[in-house]
Write an enzyme that holds these catalytic residues in place. Structure first.
Site, mmCIF file in Angstrom:
data_model
loop_
_atom_site.group_PDB
_atom_site.id
_atom_site.type_symbol
_atom_site.label_atom_id
_atom_site.label_comp_id
_atom_site.label_asym_id
_atom_site.label_seq_id
_atom_site.Cartn_x
_atom_site.Cartn_y
_atom_site.Cartn_z
ATOM 1 N N CYS A 163 -29.266 6.571 -33.628
ATOM 2 C CA CYS A 163 -29.805 7.010 -32.334
ATOM 3 C C CYS A 163 -29.031 8.226 -31.818
ATOM 4 C CB CYS A 163 -29.802 5.840 -31.364
ATOM 5 S SG CYS A 163 -30.917 6.058 -29.964
ATOM 6 N N HIS A 168 -32.177 1.000 -34.326
ATOM 7 C CA HIS A 168 -30.852 0.382 -34.177
ATOM 8 C C HIS A 168 -30.685 -0.829 -35.099
ATOM 9 C CE1 HIS A 168 -29.312 2.474 -30.544
ATOM 10 N NE2 HIS A 168 -30.597 2.687 -30.332
ATOM 11 N N GLU A 194 -28.067 -2.339 -35.932
ATOM 12 C CA GLU A 194 -27.042 -3.275 -35.429
ATOM 13 C C GLU A 194 -27.637 -4.327 -34.492
ATOM 14 O OE1 GLU A 194 -27.537 -0.299 -34.300
ATOM 15 O OE2 GLU A 194 -27.053 -0.112 -32.163
#
Lengths: 78, 232
Positions: B85, B202, B204
């Protein structure tokens, strides 16, 4: 101390969503014959720097040459 | 295996990245943007957020943080670097990856789960087969990937397009699938060598089952596996 005005705009062909939105909004308000609206950035710099240095500042940080053009107007002594 | 996670003023996903990596059993360390040494890390991650308030352009100021000179050196030596990002935006500003991330074409901040198609690429950070579909959240306002036609042709020829936005079954709609206007539905790219990887989604946030999907795990495990193999 010199004063500069810098105009940063998207390169030709790069979609400018805020500009396109303003274009449609103006048409919605009844304004006819609008060819195009582009929205960019305006930066004022007062510095003890020559034009070549301000040009370098634009290339390195203030504008991204991949997507933006810039135009520097030297305003003379601040 | 230790991931170094760079923290800029305004980063806000660094703890998520650390949590995800720890959850998968990897060690992590935070690296402050003002540092001039990466420390003993095997791979570097630039996390999401709003470094320097996104002033001037997203990533434009972070790119000149003291630590970035080290990140560039690390990448040039072949060290694995992933920018997520805002981290992707920083990598393009730093010229470690080509192109730029423009404002979303719809002018809206987008935040939702997003099917992504894995393309055949040189990327060292993924070992999923071509055509695999992963569901990973996107969360951004400036994720509209742009590059000129010449660069796009080079990305295609060099196997540098890693991820594309797609339909849930992996197909691509004729009208395009990018939720942000990205050219050629590009969600993630890598450099020619494959060690530098930038993506808007994302991963994560898709590792701990608590968040609903574990599709993001390979984004951490593949590089660890590869480095372990290299180390013999």
């Amino acid at each position: 101390m010199a004063r500069y005005e810098v105009y940063v705009t998207y390169k030709q062909g790069i979609f400018d969503p805020p500009g396109a939105t303003a274009e449609r909004a103006l048409a919605n308000l009844g304004y006819e014959g609008i060819e195009s609206v582009k929205i960019g950035k305006y930066i004022q710099i007062e510095a003890d720097a020559d034009l070549a240095t301000v040009h370098e500042m634009c290339e390195r940080l203030l504008a991204n040459p991949v997507i933006e053009d810039f135009r520097i107007v030297a305003e003379g002594e601040a | 295996m230790r991931f170094g996670v760079v923290v800029f003023p305004g980063s806000n996903c660094e703890q998520d990245v650390v949590h995800a990596a720890n959850h998968l059993g990897f060690e992590t360390s935070y690296i402050w943007h003002g540092d001039t040494d990466l420390g003993h890390v095997d791979a570097v991650i630039l996390p999401g957020g709003f470094s320097y308030g996104d002033y001037i352009r997203c990533g434009a100021v972070a790119r000149f943080s003291p630590i970035m000179a080290e990140v560039v050196r690390f990448a040039e030596r072949g060290g694995p670097v992933m920018g997520i990002c805002n981290g992707f935006q920083i990598l393009t500003e730093a010229h470690l990856l080509p192109g730029a991330l423009l404002r979303n074409s719809g002018l809206k901040f987008i935040c939702h789960g997003q099917p992504l198609r894995v393309e055949r690429s040189a990327c060292e950070w993924l070992d999923l087969p071509e055509g695999a579909v992963v569901d990973i959240p996107v969360n951004h306002n400036e994720g509209n990937y742009y590059c000129d036609a010449e660069t796009l042709a080079r990305l295609q020829a060099g196997g540098q397009i890693v991820l594309r936005y797609c339909e849930p079954d992996g197909s691509r709609a004729a009208a395009g699938n990018a939720p942000n206007g990205a050219v050629d539905d590009i969600a993630g790219i890598c450099n020619e060598r494959g060690n530098v990887f930038g993506l808007m989604p994302h991963p994560e946030r898709a590792v701990d089952p608590l968040t609903g999907t574990t599709d993001g795990a390979p984004f951490f495990t593949a590089i660890a596996k590869r480095l372990a193999e290299v180390a013999g």
